[in-house]
Design a protein around this motif. Structure first.
Motif, short mmCIF file in Angstrom:
data_model
loop_
_atom_site.label_atom_id
_atom_site.label_comp_id
_atom_site.label_asym_id
_atom_site.label_seq_id
_atom_site.Cartn_x
_atom_site.Cartn_y
_atom_site.Cartn_z
N VAL A 34 7.43 114.15 107.78
CA VAL A 34 8.65 112.73 107.51
C VAL A 34 9.83 112.30 106.69
N GLN A 35 10.88 111.89 106.49
CA GLN A 35 12.42 111.89 105.41
C GLN A 35 12.65 110.85 106.02
N LEU A 36 13.01 109.88 104.47
CA LEU A 36 14.06 108.90 105.03
C LEU A 36 15.33 108.95 104.42
N GLN A 37 16.55 108.48 104.60
CA GLN A 37 17.81 108.62 103.88
C GLN A 37 18.44 107.12 104.02
N ALA A 38 17.98 106.88 103.06
CA ALA A 38 18.21 105.25 103.14
C ALA A 38 20.26 105.09 102.18
N SER A 39 21.20 104.83 102.45
CA SER A 39 22.43 104.53 102.68
C SER A 39 23.38 102.77 102.76
N GLY A 40 24.20 103.14 102.55
CA GLY A 40 25.09 101.83 103.06
C GLY A 40 25.11 101.45 101.61
N GLY A 41 24.98 101.30 100.57
CA GLY A 41 25.04 100.77 99.21
C GLY A 41 26.96 101.09 98.82
N GLY A 42 26.88 99.78 97.92
CA GLY A 42 27.78 99.55 97.44
C GLY A 42 27.97 98.70 96.41
N LEU A 43 29.57 98.24 96.06
CA LEU A 43 30.09 96.85 95.01
C LEU A 43 30.68 96.12 96.52
N VAL A 44 30.32 94.51 95.58
CA VAL A 44 30.62 93.62 96.69
C VAL A 44 30.36 92.21 96.09
N GLN A 45 31.58 92.08 96.44
CA GLN A 45 31.86 90.31 95.39
C GLN A 45 31.08 89.19 96.41
N PRO A 46 31.08 88.76 95.81
CA PRO A 46 29.39 87.11 95.85
C PRO A 46 30.28 86.74 97.14
N GLY A 47 28.82 86.49 97.94
CA GLY A 47 29.49 86.11 99.02
C GLY A 47 29.65 86.76 100.77
N GLY A 48 29.78 88.18 99.37
CA GLY A 48 29.56 89.25 101.24
C GLY A 48 29.02 90.27 101.25
N SER A 49 29.39 91.30 102.78
CA SER A 49 28.12 91.59 103.39
C SER A 49 27.91 92.85 103.12
N LEU A 50 26.93 93.11 103.13
CA LEU A 50 26.91 94.68 103.00
C LEU A 50 25.26 95.19 104.18
N ARG A 51 26.00 96.12 104.88
CA ARG A 51 24.59 96.50 105.87
C ARG A 51 24.29 98.09 105.39
N LEU A 52 22.58 98.05 105.27
CA LEU A 52 22.11 99.10 104.51
C LEU A 52 21.78 99.82 105.33
N SER A 53 21.34 101.36 105.94
CA SER A 53 21.31 101.60 106.79
C SER A 53 19.88 102.80 106.44
N CYS A 54 18.60 102.66 106.84
CA CYS A 54 17.17 103.70 106.85
C CYS A 54 17.16 105.03 107.45
N GLU A 55 17.53 105.86 107.64
CA GLU A 55 17.85 107.16 109.03
C GLU A 55 16.43 108.24 108.68
N ALA A 56 15.93 108.03 109.72
CA ALA A 56 14.44 108.56 109.55
C ALA A 56 14.85 110.14 110.11
N SER A 57 14.02 111.29 109.59
CA SER A 57 14.31 111.78 110.57
C SER A 57 12.33 112.84 110.24
N GLY A 58 12.37 113.71 111.40
CA GLY A 58 10.83 113.92 111.59
C GLY A 58 9.60 112.95 112.48
N PHE A 59 10.54 111.54 112.78
CA PHE A 59 9.44 110.76 113.53
C PHE A 59 10.36 109.66 114.35
N THR A 60 9.80 108.89 114.84
CA THR A 60 10.17 107.73 114.92
C THR A 60 10.19 106.54 114.59
N VAL A 61 11.42 106.38 114.02
CA VAL A 61 11.23 104.66 113.52
C VAL A 61 10.50 103.54 114.32
N ARG A 62 10.41 104.10 115.64
CA ARG A 62 8.94 102.79 115.89
C ARG A 62 7.68 103.22 115.95
N SER A 63 7.24 104.31 115.24
CA SER A 63 5.87 105.00 114.93
C SER A 63 5.42 104.20 113.77
#
Length: 126
Positions: free
Chosen positions: A1-30
């Motif tokens: 079971v492993q998780l990989q978070a990504s999508g961070g960065g520098l953004v200005q106030p009021g801006g948006s970002l989408r982070l991802s958490c990718e699973a390996s070795g299992f299904t996220v619905r579990s």
């Protein structure tokens, strides 16, 4: 079971970002998947949780109405959509698995969370 978070960065106030958490070795619905964040020298704060069985979601008070947690229709990824970001959202963001429904024992009780990803840095600054 492993998780990989990504999508961070520098953004200005009021801006948006989408982070991802990718699973390996299992299904996220579990498992329920939680997003947490931490600023150096402070306690890790629960941000959002999506439940294993029914996909119900919970958001922390400090992000409610701005952040949304979701998961894809496949097996592998949970997202954290972050809108109207503010400097106080600056932190390292982590995702983690829990074998219980988000509502069980409180959505952000740290002891529930067993496997953690490595974190992704979000910086909100002009």
């Amino acid at each position: 079971v492993q998780l990989q978070a990504s999508g961070g960065g520098l953004v200005q106030p009021g801006g948006s970002l989408r982070l991802s958490c990718e699973a390996s070795g299992f299904t996220v619905r579990s498992y329920s998947i939680g997003w947490f964040r931490q600023v150096l020298g402070k306690e890790r704060e629960g941000v959002a949780c999506i439940s294993n069985s029914d996909g119900s979601t919970f958001e922390g008070d400090s992000v409610k109405g701005r952040f949304t947690i979701s998961r894809d229709r496949g097996q592998g990824t949970v997202y954290l959509q972050m809108n109207n970001l503010q400097p106080e959202d600056t932190a390292v963001y982590y995702c983690a698995t829990a074998p219980y429904h988000c509502s069980a024992y409180g959505p952000f009780s740290r002891w529930k969370y067993r496997t953690w990803g490595q974190g992704t840095l979000v910086t909100v600054s002009s």
